[in-house]
Write an enzyme that holds these catalytic residues in place. Structure first.
Site, PDB file in Angstrom:
ATOM      1  CD  GLN A 157      -2.540   1.751   0.296  1.00  0.00           C
ATOM      2  OE1 GLN A 157      -3.180   0.938  -0.350  1.00  0.00           O
ATOM      3  NE2 GLN A 157      -2.546   3.045   0.010  1.00  0.00           N
ATOM      4  CD  GLN A 159      -3.671   7.941  -1.851  1.00  0.00           C
ATOM      5  OE1 GLN A 159      -4.407   6.996  -2.076  1.00  0.00           O
ATOM      6  NE2 GLN A 159      -4.020   9.179  -2.121  1.00  0.00           N
ATOM      7  N   PRO A 284      -6.248  -2.622   4.085  1.00  0.00           N
ATOM      8  CG  PRO A 284      -4.455  -1.133   4.211  1.00  0.00           C
ATOM      9  CD  PRO A 284      -4.823  -2.505   3.735  1.00  0.00           C
ATOM     10  N   GLY A 286     -11.016   0.374   1.441  1.00  0.00           N
ATOM     11  CA  GLY A 286     -12.076  -0.166   0.606  1.00  0.00           C
ATOM     12  C   GLY A 286     -11.479  -0.476  -0.753  1.00  0.00           C
ATOM     13  N   GLY A 287     -10.813   0.527  -1.289  1.00  0.00           N
ATOM     14  CA  GLY A 287     -10.157   0.340  -2.575  1.00  0.00           C
ATOM     15  C   GLY A 287      -8.980   1.280  -2.699  1.00  0.00           C
ATOM     16  CG  MET A 288      -4.394   2.051  -3.368  1.00  0.00           C
ATOM     17  SD  MET A 288      -4.519   3.779  -2.809  1.00  0.00           S
ATOM     18  CE  MET A 288      -3.557   4.597  -4.080  1.00  0.00           C
ATOM     19  CD  GLU A 289      -6.410   6.238  -5.749  1.00  0.00           C
ATOM     20  OE1 GLU A 289      -6.905   5.467  -4.912  1.00  0.00           O
ATOM     21  OE2 GLU A 289      -6.028   7.383  -5.452  1.00  0.00           O
ATOM     22  CG  HIS A 313     -14.061   6.290  -4.925  1.00  0.00           C
ATOM     23  ND1 HIS A 313     -14.484   7.491  -4.416  1.00  0.00           N
ATOM     24  CD2 HIS A 313     -12.750   6.188  -4.602  1.00  0.00           C
ATOM     25  CE1 HIS A 313     -13.465   8.087  -3.806  1.00  0.00           C
ATOM     26  NE2 HIS A 313     -12.401   7.312  -3.904  1.00  0.00           N
ATOM     27  CD  GLU A 314     -10.776   3.139  -5.048  1.00  0.00           C
ATOM     28  OE1 GLU A 314      -9.862   3.904  -5.395  1.00  0.00           O
ATOM     29  OE2 GLU A 314     -11.344   3.227  -3.930  1.00  0.00           O
ATOM     30  CG  HIS A 317      -9.070   7.823  -7.420  1.00  0.00           C
ATOM     31  ND1 HIS A 317      -8.815   9.120  -7.044  1.00  0.00           N
ATOM     32  CD2 HIS A 317      -9.567   7.201  -6.316  1.00  0.00           C
ATOM     33  CE1 HIS A 317      -9.147   9.266  -5.763  1.00  0.00           C
ATOM     34  NE2 HIS A 317      -9.614   8.121  -5.298  1.00  0.00           N
ATOM     35  CD  GLU A 336      -9.494  10.038  -2.418  1.00  0.00           C
ATOM     36  OE1 GLU A 336     -10.586   9.619  -2.833  1.00  0.00           O
ATOM     37  OE2 GLU A 336      -8.430   9.394  -2.547  1.00  0.00           O
ATOM     38  CG  ASP A 393      -2.795   7.759   6.696  1.00  0.00           C
ATOM     39  OD1 ASP A 393      -2.786   7.714   5.457  1.00  0.00           O
ATOM     40  OD2 ASP A 393      -3.081   6.811   7.436  1.00  0.00           O
ATOM     41  CE1 TYR A 401     -11.110  10.365   1.530  1.00  0.00           C
ATOM     42  CE2 TYR A 401     -12.197   9.179  -0.246  1.00  0.00           C
ATOM     43  CZ  TYR A 401     -11.123   9.342   0.608  1.00  0.00           C
ATOM     44  OH  TYR A 401     -10.061   8.488   0.521  1.00  0.00           O
ATOM     45  NE  ARG A 573     -13.967  -0.448   3.276  1.00  0.00           N
ATOM     46  CZ  ARG A 573     -15.054  -0.452   2.525  1.00  0.00           C
ATOM     47  NH1 ARG A 573     -15.811  -1.539   2.455  1.00  0.00           N
ATOM     48  NH2 ARG A 573     -15.390   0.608   1.836  1.00  0.00           N
TER      49      ARG A 573
HETATM   50  N1  BES Z   1      -7.091   6.646  -2.556  1.00  0.00           N
HETATM   51  C1  BES Z   1      -8.039   6.227  -1.609  1.00  0.00           C
HETATM   52  C2  BES Z   1      -7.433   5.450  -0.483  1.00  0.00           C
HETATM   53  C3  BES Z   1      -6.344   6.169   0.303  1.00  0.00           C
HETATM   54  C4  BES Z   1      -6.422   7.527   0.569  1.00  0.00           C
HETATM   55  C5  BES Z   1      -5.279   5.474   0.780  1.00  0.00           C
HETATM   56  C6  BES Z   1      -5.417   8.158   1.288  1.00  0.00           C
HETATM   57  C7  BES Z   1      -4.275   6.102   1.505  1.00  0.00           C
HETATM   58  C8  BES Z   1      -4.343   7.452   1.755  1.00  0.00           C
HETATM   59  C9  BES Z   1      -9.166   5.418  -2.238  1.00  0.00           C
HETATM   60  O1  BES Z   1      -9.513   5.837  -3.510  1.00  0.00           O
HETATM   61  C10 BES Z   1     -10.396   5.604  -1.407  1.00  0.00           C
HETATM   62  O2  BES Z   1     -10.850   6.712  -1.329  1.00  0.00           O
HETATM   63  N2  BES Z   1     -10.918   4.546  -0.817  1.00  0.00           N
HETATM   64  C11 BES Z   1     -12.125   4.577  -0.019  1.00  0.00           C
HETATM   65  C12 BES Z   1     -13.276   4.075  -0.826  1.00  0.00           C
HETATM   66  C13 BES Z   1     -14.294   4.989  -1.197  1.00  0.00           C
HETATM   67  C14 BES Z   1     -15.451   4.417  -1.961  1.00  0.00           C
HETATM   68  C15 BES Z   1     -14.553   6.265  -0.549  1.00  0.00           C
HETATM   69  C16 BES Z   1     -11.953   3.655   1.151  1.00  0.00           C
HETATM   70  O3  BES Z   1     -10.950   2.935   1.215  1.00  0.00           O
HETATM   71  O4  BES Z   1     -12.812   3.605   2.007  1.00  0.00           O
HETATM   72 ZN    ZN Z   2     -10.494   7.741  -3.411  1.00  0.00          ZN
END
Ligand code: BES
Ligand code: ZN
Length: 620
Positions: A157, A159, A284, A286-289, A313-314, A317, A336, A393, A401, A573
C-alpha cells in the site's frame, strides 16, 4: 499548472511537454516543483524519470530485495536525494560505477533521505537495497489470513507516503515515472503490479512488467498470491484467489459499463486496461486506485452488487488522481473530492438519480459527523490543509471526500450541468499527466468557468475556510424519507411490518440503521434483529453500522458481541475498524475495545494499526 503552461510554451508543443525531454546539459528543462513537507527529494535539482526495478520476493524471510535503477534528469547537481524508510541500502552506483551514498537522520513520519553522489553528466543511478521487518507498505499474510487458506499472500500500500518503505524513491506526488519491473516470486504464486499484467502463472515464478504511462510513486503497487484472472470485457477483469474469483466476476459484471459511462462524461480512459484485484480481508482500504489494477477489499462483495460504487470510485481516480494528480498532500481534496463527484455521476449514469442521491446523502451525513469530531480543530475542516509536521494520513477523512463533493455539486448546480461537464472534461484534458495545486485549480476555475460566465461564487469560503458555507446544495432522497418514516412507524407501533421494506437497497438499510433515535430501546433493537437478522448480515456495510448501534445502545442480543469481535478480527478495512473502535471509546468501553484489539491487532496492516494504536492509546 501555470508553471506547466510556461514550460510547455517553451517547448512549443503541448505534446512534447509530456516527455519532459532534456535538450542539453546547461539549460534546465526540469519543470518547477512546489515545496512540500512530505518528501526529502529536491526534484528541482535532480529528478527521477524512469525506474527499472529488479527484485526478489522472499516469503520465508519476509524480505523484498534487489535493485532500483533510475534514469535521471540532472540540473548540474552533485547529488540526488531519494526518500527511504526502514530500508537497508547496500550499495549505490552512478552510470554503472560505485558511488558514495549517505542516509540522513531518521524522522518518524518521513523516514530518511538517501543522498547519492552524482556528477553533472550522470544519466543513471542504481540502488541495491532490501526491506526490513518494519517496512510499513508491506503486509505479509500467512495462508490462514487468506480466502483459500492454502498459500501466503503479500500486498503493498503506497499512498500516501509508504512507497519509500519498499522502494527507495523520490516519494512526492509531483514526481512522475514510467517503470519496468522484473519480480521473482515462489513459483506457485503469481505477481501483479500497477502495470501491464500477466493473466496466467509462469512456471519459474519470474514476472516482467511495463508501465508506459508516467505515474506518481504512491501508485507503485505489487500483490503476490495464489491468484487467478477472469475477464469481464476485453479491457476489464478481476484477479482473486480461487474461491473468490467467480464471486468477484459476478459482483463486478458492470465494470465495462462503468468505464463507458466514465468516458462519456470526462473523456477517454488513458490506461488501456482496468482490472480489479480482490485482496484478503486485512487490506486496509475499501479500494486503492493503483493504475490499471485497482486493489479492493473483499468486504465490497455483498453478493448483490450493492456496494460497487467503490469500483466506480476507484475507476474515477483514473482521471482525478492518476491523470491529474494533487501536487501535495495538502491538496488531497483535489484527488478525493473530484473522485467522489465523478463516482456519483457514474452511478447516476448507470443506475439513476435515486441511487446517486442516496450515496451522496450517506456522504453528507458522514461529513456532518466529521465536522462535529473536529469541533476543537476547525482548521482541519478546510479543503486546503496544512499538514506540515503531520502524517498526510490525517487528512484522509470525510472533509476531503464529502465536503469536496458538496463543493463540486454546489458548483454544478450553480453553473448548470452542461457547462460544468464541459469544464471538467477540459480540466482533465489540459492537465493530463501533470499535477495541480489547489491554487492552480482556483485559477483554472476562475479563468475557464466563472469569469466567462460572469458567475459570482464564494470559492475562497469553500476552500480556505472551515465548515460548510450556506449556499451548499441540498440533497434530497424520497427513498431516505420513506426509510425514516418506516423507522418511526416501527418504533411507535412497537411492531415490524416486513412488507414495507421488501424492495429496500443496501443504502436504505444503512440509512434506517444510522437514524435510530438516541432513545431507541433494547426491545426495539431485538425486534429489528429478529425481523431482519442484522447481526448476521452478509453485507459488510449493513453489519458495520448495526454493530456500531449495538455498541452505542448496549445491545447484546443474538450473540452480536461475538460477531463484532469476529468482524474486527477478520476485517482490516480501516474505515470499518476505526468506526467500531471509535464507538467503543465514545461509549466508555475502552476495556472491551482493548480486549478485542489485543487479539485483532496482529491481523492489521500498518496503516490500520497506526490509526487504532493512536485512538486507543495502545502501547505494545
Ligand atoms: N485513494 C483512496 C485510499 C487512500 C487515501 C489510501 C489516502 C491512503 C491514503 C481510495 O480511492 C479511497 O478513497 N478509498 C475509499 C473508498 C471509497 C469508496 C470512498 C476507502 O478505502 O474507504
Ligand atoms: Zn479515493
Amino acid at each position: 499548472m501555470k508553471r506547466r503552461l510556461i514550460y510547455c510554451m517553451l517547448l512549443l508543443s503541448v505534446f512534447n511537454c509530456k516527455e519532459d525531454k532534456p535538450q542539453n546539459n546547461t539549460e534546465s528543462t526540469i519543470p518547477e516543483y512546489v515545496e512540500e513537507s512530505h518528501s526529502y527529494a529536491k526534484p528541482n535539482t535532480s529528478v527521477i524519470k524512469h525506474l527499472d526495478l529488479d527484485i526478489n520476493v522472499d516469503f520465508d524471510t519476509k524480505v523484498i530485495g534487489g535493485t532500483a535503477t533510475y534514469t535521471i534528469e540532472n540540473n548540474n547537481a552533485s547529488e540526488i536525494i531519494l526518500d527511504t524508510k526502514y530500508l537497508v541500502i547496500e550499495k549505490a552506483e552512478a552510470d554503472g560505477e560505485p558511488t558514495d551514498f549517505e542516509l540522513g537522520n531518521f524522522d518518524e513520519q518521513l523516514g530518511q533521505p538517501l543522498h547519492v553522489a552524482i556528477s553533472e553528466n550522470t544519466k543513471q543511478i542504481r540502488i541495491h537495497y532490501k526491506t526490513t521487518d518494519k517496512t510499513e507498505a508491506l503486509q505479509w499474510l500467512s495462508p490462514q489470513q487468506t480466502a483459500d487458506k492454502t498459500h501466503p499472500f503479500l500486498f503493498t500500500q503506497g499512498q500516501a507516503i509508504l512507497t519509500r518503505s519498499w522502494i527507495p524513491i523520490q516519494d512526492s506526488p509531483q514526481i512522475r515515472i514510467t517503470y519496468n519491473a522484473k519480480v521473482k516470486v515462489p513459483s506457485d504464486l503469481m505477481a501483479v503490479m500497477s502495470a501491464e499484467n500477466p493473466k496466467k502463472k509462469t512456471t519459474d515464478g519470474i514476472y516482467t512488467f511495463k508501465m508506459q504511462q508516467p505515474i506518481s510513486p504512491y501508485l507503485m503497487a505489487l500483490a503476490v498470491g495464489d491468484i487467478y484472472y477472469k475477464s469481464v470485457s476485453e479491457r476489464t477483469g478481476v484477479y482473486a484467489e480461487r474461491s473468490m474469483v467467480d464471486k468477484a466476476h459476478y459482483e463486478f459484471s458492470d465494470m465495462e459499463n462503468m468505464v463507458v459511462a466514465a468516458e462519456n462524461l470526462y473523456g477517454d480512459y488513458d490506461w488501456d486496461q482496468f482490472d480489479v484485484i480482490v485482496l484478503p480481508p486485512s487490506f486496509p482500504f475499501g479500494g486503492m486506485e493503483n493504475p490499471r489494477l485497482t486493489f479492493a477489499t473483499p468486504t465490497v462483495i455483498a453478493g448483490d452488487k450493492s456496494l460497487t460504487s467503490l469500483i466506480a470510485h476507484e475507476l474515477a481516480h483514473s482521471w482525478s488522481g492518476n491523470l491529474v494528480t494533487n501536487a501535495t498532500w495538502n491538496d488531497f481534496w483535489l484527488n478525493e473530492g473530484f473522485t467522489v463527484y465523478f463516482e456519483i455521476r457514474i452511478m447516476e449514469a448507470l443506475y439513476g438519480k435515486d441511487r446517486a442521491n442516496m450515496i451522496a446523502l450517506i456522504g453528507r451525513q458522514d461529513l456532518e459527523e466529521e465536522i462535529e469530531s473536529f469541533e476543537n480543530e476547525p482548521e482541519m475542516t478546510k479543503l486546503k490543509l496544512d499538514l506540515t509536521n503531520k502524517n498526510p494520513d490525517d487528512g484522509m477523512n470525510s472533509i476531503a471526500y464529502d465536503k469536496g463533493y458538496l463543493f463540486l455539486r454546489t458548483l454544478e448546480e450553480t453553473v448548470g450541468r452542461e457547462k460544468f461537464d464541459r469544464f471538467l472534461k477540459n480540466y482533465f484534458k489540459t492537465n493530463a499527466f501533470s499535477t495541480v495545486t489547489t491554487e492552480d485549480f482556483v485559477d483554472y476555475l476562475n479563468t475557464n468557468l466563472l469569469e466567462p460566465n460572469a458567475i459570482d461564487f464564494n470559492i475562497d469560503e469553500w476552500i480556505y475556510k472551515a465548515g460548510v458555507p450556506d449556499n451548499q446544495a441540498i440533497i434530497v432522497s424520497d427513498k431516505f424519507k420513506n426509510a425514516e418514516n418506516t423507522l418511526n412507524d416501527f418504533i411507535t407501533s412497537k411492531s415490524v411490518d416486513v412488507s414495507k421494506t421488501k424492495d429496500w437497497t443496501t443504502q436504505e438499510w444503512v440509512h434506517f440503521i444510522r437514524n435510530f433515535p438516541e432513545t431507541i430501546t433494547n426491545e426495539d433493537l431485538a425486534r429489528f434483529d429478529e425481523a431482519f437478522d442484522f447481526t448476521n448480515s452478509s453485507n459488510s456495510h449493513i453489519a458495520m453500522v448495526w454493530y456500531e448501534q449495538a455498541i452505542n445502545h448496549d445491545y447484546h442480543g443474538n450473540n452480536v458481541d461475538q460477531n463484532i469481535e469476529d468482524f474486527l478480527t477478520r476485517v482490516g478495512r480501516r474505515w470499518y475498524v476505526s468506526t467500531l473502535f471509535k464507538a467503543f471509546k465514545r461509549n466508555d468501553k475502552i476495556d472491551e475495545a482493548l480486549a478485542i484489539y489485543r487479539k485483532s491487532r496482529a491481523n492489521y496492516h500498518s496503516v490500520t494499526m497506526r490509526t487504532i494504536d493512536d485512538m486507543l492509546e495502545f502501547t505494545n
